[in-house]
Design a protein around this motif. Structure first.
Motif, PDB file in Angstrom:
ATOM      1  N   GLU A 122      -1.539  12.993  -8.409  1.00 15.56           N
ATOM      2  CA  GLU A 122      -1.728  12.832  -8.754  1.00 15.56           C
ATOM      3  C   GLU A 122      -3.079  13.120  -8.263  1.00 15.56           C
ATOM      4  OE1 GLU A 122      -0.322   9.988 -12.075  1.00 15.56           O
ATOM      5  OE2 GLU A 122       1.412  12.084 -12.459  1.00 15.56           O
ATOM      6  N   ALA A 123      -3.659  12.107  -7.188  1.00 13.57           N
ATOM      7  CA  ALA A 123      -4.645  12.016  -6.873  1.00 13.57           C
ATOM      8  C   ALA A 123      -5.701  12.418  -6.449  1.00 13.57           C
ATOM      9  CB  ALA A 123      -4.301  11.023  -5.398  1.00 13.57           C
ATOM     10  N   PRO A 177      -9.788   9.625  -2.049  1.00 19.66           N
ATOM     11  CA  PRO A 177      -9.360   9.047  -0.370  1.00 19.66           C
ATOM     12  C   PRO A 177      -9.387   7.082  -0.940  1.00 19.66           C
ATOM     13  CG  PRO A 177     -11.933   9.254  -0.975  1.00 19.66           C
ATOM     14  CD  PRO A 177     -10.993  10.119  -1.702  1.00 19.66           C
ATOM     15  N   GLU A 178      -9.880   6.649  -2.145  1.00 17.07           N
ATOM     16  CA  GLU A 178      -9.663   5.751  -2.776  1.00 17.07           C
ATOM     17  C   GLU A 178      -7.866   5.024  -3.061  1.00 17.07           C
ATOM     18  OE1 GLU A 178     -11.438   2.522  -2.696  1.00 17.07           O
ATOM     19  OE2 GLU A 178     -12.456   4.231  -1.474  1.00 17.07           O
ATOM     20  N   VAL A 179      -7.525   6.328  -3.708  1.00 14.69           N
ATOM     21  CA  VAL A 179      -5.976   6.032  -4.216  1.00 14.69           C
ATOM     22  C   VAL A 179      -5.285   5.496  -2.967  1.00 14.69           C
ATOM     23  CG1 VAL A 179      -4.853   6.995  -5.996  1.00 14.69           C
ATOM     24  CG2 VAL A 179      -6.500   7.110  -6.358  1.00 14.69           C
ATOM     25  N   ILE A 180      -5.455   7.385  -1.784  1.00 13.81           N
ATOM     26  CA  ILE A 180      -4.864   7.503  -0.748  1.00 13.81           C
ATOM     27  C   ILE A 180      -5.179   5.615  -0.111  1.00 13.81           C
ATOM     28  CG2 ILE A 180      -4.511   8.280   1.245  1.00 13.81           C
ATOM     29  CD1 ILE A 180      -5.873  10.989  -0.386  1.00 13.81           C
ATOM     30  N   ARG A 181      -5.943   4.994  -0.173  1.00 13.35           N
ATOM     31  CA  ARG A 181      -5.519   3.723   0.424  1.00 13.35           C
ATOM     32  C   ARG A 181      -4.808   2.696  -0.160  1.00 13.35           C
ATOM     33  NH1 ARG A 181     -10.407   3.862   4.529  1.00 13.35           N
ATOM     34  NH2 ARG A 181     -11.222   5.081   4.606  1.00 13.35           N
ATOM     35  N   GLN A 182      -4.848   2.860  -1.354  1.00 12.59           N
ATOM     36  CA  GLN A 182      -3.823   1.782  -2.352  1.00 12.59           C
ATOM     37  C   GLN A 182      -2.520   2.520  -1.971  1.00 12.59           C
ATOM     38  OE1 GLN A 182      -5.247   2.181  -6.502  1.00 12.59           O
ATOM     39  NE2 GLN A 182      -7.717   2.261  -5.570  1.00 12.59           N
ATOM     40  N   VAL A 183      -2.070   3.249  -1.576  1.00  8.02           N
ATOM     41  CA  VAL A 183      -0.427   3.766  -1.819  1.00  8.02           C
ATOM     42  C   VAL A 183       0.280   3.824  -0.129  1.00  8.02           C
ATOM     43  CG1 VAL A 183      -0.573   4.896  -3.824  1.00  8.02           C
ATOM     44  CG2 VAL A 183      -1.157   6.006  -1.940  1.00  8.02           C
ATOM     45  N   LEU A 184      -1.098   4.821   0.746  1.00  8.61           N
ATOM     46  CA  LEU A 184      -0.267   4.453   1.819  1.00  8.61           C
ATOM     47  C   LEU A 184      -0.524   2.656   2.850  1.00  8.61           C
ATOM     48  CD1 LEU A 184      -1.769   8.216   3.439  1.00  8.61           C
ATOM     49  CD2 LEU A 184       0.927   7.554   2.731  1.00  8.61           C
ATOM     50  N   ALA A 185       1.005   2.498   3.979  1.00  5.13           N
ATOM     51  CA  ALA A 185       0.358   1.903   4.914  1.00  5.13           C
ATOM     52  C   ALA A 185      -0.865   2.359   5.496  1.00  5.13           C
ATOM     53  CB  ALA A 185       1.656   1.451   4.995  1.00  5.13           C
ATOM     54  N   VAL A 213      -4.337  21.871  -3.433  1.00  2.00           N
ATOM     55  CA  VAL A 213      -3.491  20.646  -4.834  1.00  2.00           C
ATOM     56  C   VAL A 213      -1.788  20.882  -4.459  1.00  2.00           C
ATOM     57  CG1 VAL A 213      -2.941  20.558  -7.146  1.00  2.00           C
ATOM     58  CG2 VAL A 213      -5.217  21.515  -6.450  1.00  2.00           C
ATOM     59  N   ALA A 214      -1.452  19.923  -4.372  1.00  2.00           N
ATOM     60  CA  ALA A 214      -0.102  19.314  -3.977  1.00  2.00           C
ATOM     61  C   ALA A 214       0.584  18.761  -5.330  1.00  2.00           C
ATOM     62  CB  ALA A 214       0.567  18.552  -2.702  1.00  2.00           C
ATOM     63  N   ALA A 256       7.305   6.559  -8.287  1.00  2.00           N
ATOM     64  CA  ALA A 256       5.734   5.933  -8.857  1.00  2.00           C
ATOM     65  C   ALA A 256       4.442   6.093  -8.080  1.00  2.00           C
ATOM     66  CB  ALA A 256       6.118   4.980  -9.724  1.00  2.00           C
ATOM     67  N   VAL A 257       4.915   5.778  -7.104  1.00  2.00           N
ATOM     68  CA  VAL A 257       3.666   5.302  -6.314  1.00  2.00           C
ATOM     69  C   VAL A 257       3.458   6.947  -5.205  1.00  2.00           C
ATOM     70  CG1 VAL A 257       3.211   4.793  -3.146  1.00  2.00           C
ATOM     71  CG2 VAL A 257       4.312   3.101  -5.290  1.00  2.00           C
ATOM     72  N   VAL A 258       4.545   7.886  -5.254  1.00  2.00           N
ATOM     73  CA  VAL A 258       4.882   8.458  -4.836  1.00  2.00           C
ATOM     74  C   VAL A 258       3.953   9.938  -5.676  1.00  2.00           C
ATOM     75  CG1 VAL A 258       6.227  11.306  -3.938  1.00  2.00           C
ATOM     76  CG2 VAL A 258       6.567   8.639  -2.882  1.00  2.00           C
ATOM     77  N   ARG A 259       4.819   9.787  -6.936  1.00  2.00           N
ATOM     78  CA  ARG A 259       4.181  10.411  -7.616  1.00  2.00           C
ATOM     79  C   ARG A 259       2.006  10.381  -8.606  1.00  2.00           C
ATOM     80  NH1 ARG A 259       6.090  13.568 -11.795  1.00  2.00           N
ATOM     81  NH2 ARG A 259       8.699  12.403 -11.438  1.00  2.00           N
ATOM     82  N   ARG A 260       1.741   8.785  -7.962  1.00  2.00           N
ATOM     83  CA  ARG A 260       0.527   8.501  -7.745  1.00  2.00           C
ATOM     84  C   ARG A 260      -0.260   9.616  -6.713  1.00  2.00           C
ATOM     85  NH1 ARG A 260      -1.818   2.790  -6.877  1.00  2.00           N
ATOM     86  NH2 ARG A 260      -4.217   2.984  -7.510  1.00  2.00           N
ATOM     87  N   LEU A 261       0.465   9.155  -5.395  1.00  2.00           N
ATOM     88  CA  LEU A 261      -0.172   9.528  -4.646  1.00  2.00           C
ATOM     89  C   LEU A 261      -0.920  11.606  -4.607  1.00  2.00           C
ATOM     90  CD1 LEU A 261      -1.552   9.962  -1.971  1.00  2.00           C
ATOM     91  CD2 LEU A 261       1.011  10.425  -0.771  1.00  2.00           C
TER      92      LEU A 261
END
Length: 136
Positions: free
Chosen positions: A15-16, A20-28, A67-68, A8-13
């Motif tokens: 879909e982002a 940048p806001e979503v990227i900041r939420q899912v990447l350490a 797009v990836a 789910a975390v990877v899929r969210r990335l």
């Protein structure tokens, strides 16, 4: 069947779409981003700021669209393997491309700590090339 928490975390990335806001939420914060040689800006980026500025910042400067799309996901322990394709258009040449990829994501505590990327780099190189291709 629903996704595991790591998928789910990877899929969210994916879909982002570069948000940048979503990227900041899912990447350490100390993420390690390994981009294969031959890919635009190939190299190793360490840290969230480097991934956002040095990798994504440059990528979205050279491509009007990028797009990836992850299409298949497999999980093994703390790793998620994603198969998919990149698509988009180079800004300067106007050329469109589609290129397959395999990504190995490592997660800890619900965040992505590492990307190992393999991709069809030739397709992106062709899109970035300024000269018009001719057939012989």
């Amino acid at each position: 069947m629903s996704d595991s928490p790591n998928i789910a975390v990877v899929r969210r990335l994916y879909e982002a779409r570069g948000n940048p806001e979503v990227i900041r939420q899912v990447l350490a914060k100390e993420v390690r981003w390994e981009v294969v040689d031959g890919f635009p800006y190939g190299g190793v980026y360490v840290g969230l700021d480097s991934v956002l500025g040095d990798f994504f910042g440059r990528l979205f400067t050279d491509f009007d669209e990028f797009v990836a799309n992850g299409s298949e996901f497999f999980e093994s322990g703390e790793r998620v393997i994603a198969l998919g394709s990149y698509s988009g258009r180079a800004r300067r040449s106007g050329k469109r491309f589609t290129a397959r990829f395999a990504h190995v994501w490592t997660l800890q505590d619900g965040r992505i700590v590492r990307l190992q990327q393999c991709a069809d780099t030739v397709q992106l190189a062709r899109a970035l090339a300024d000269e018009i291709e001719t057939t012989v």
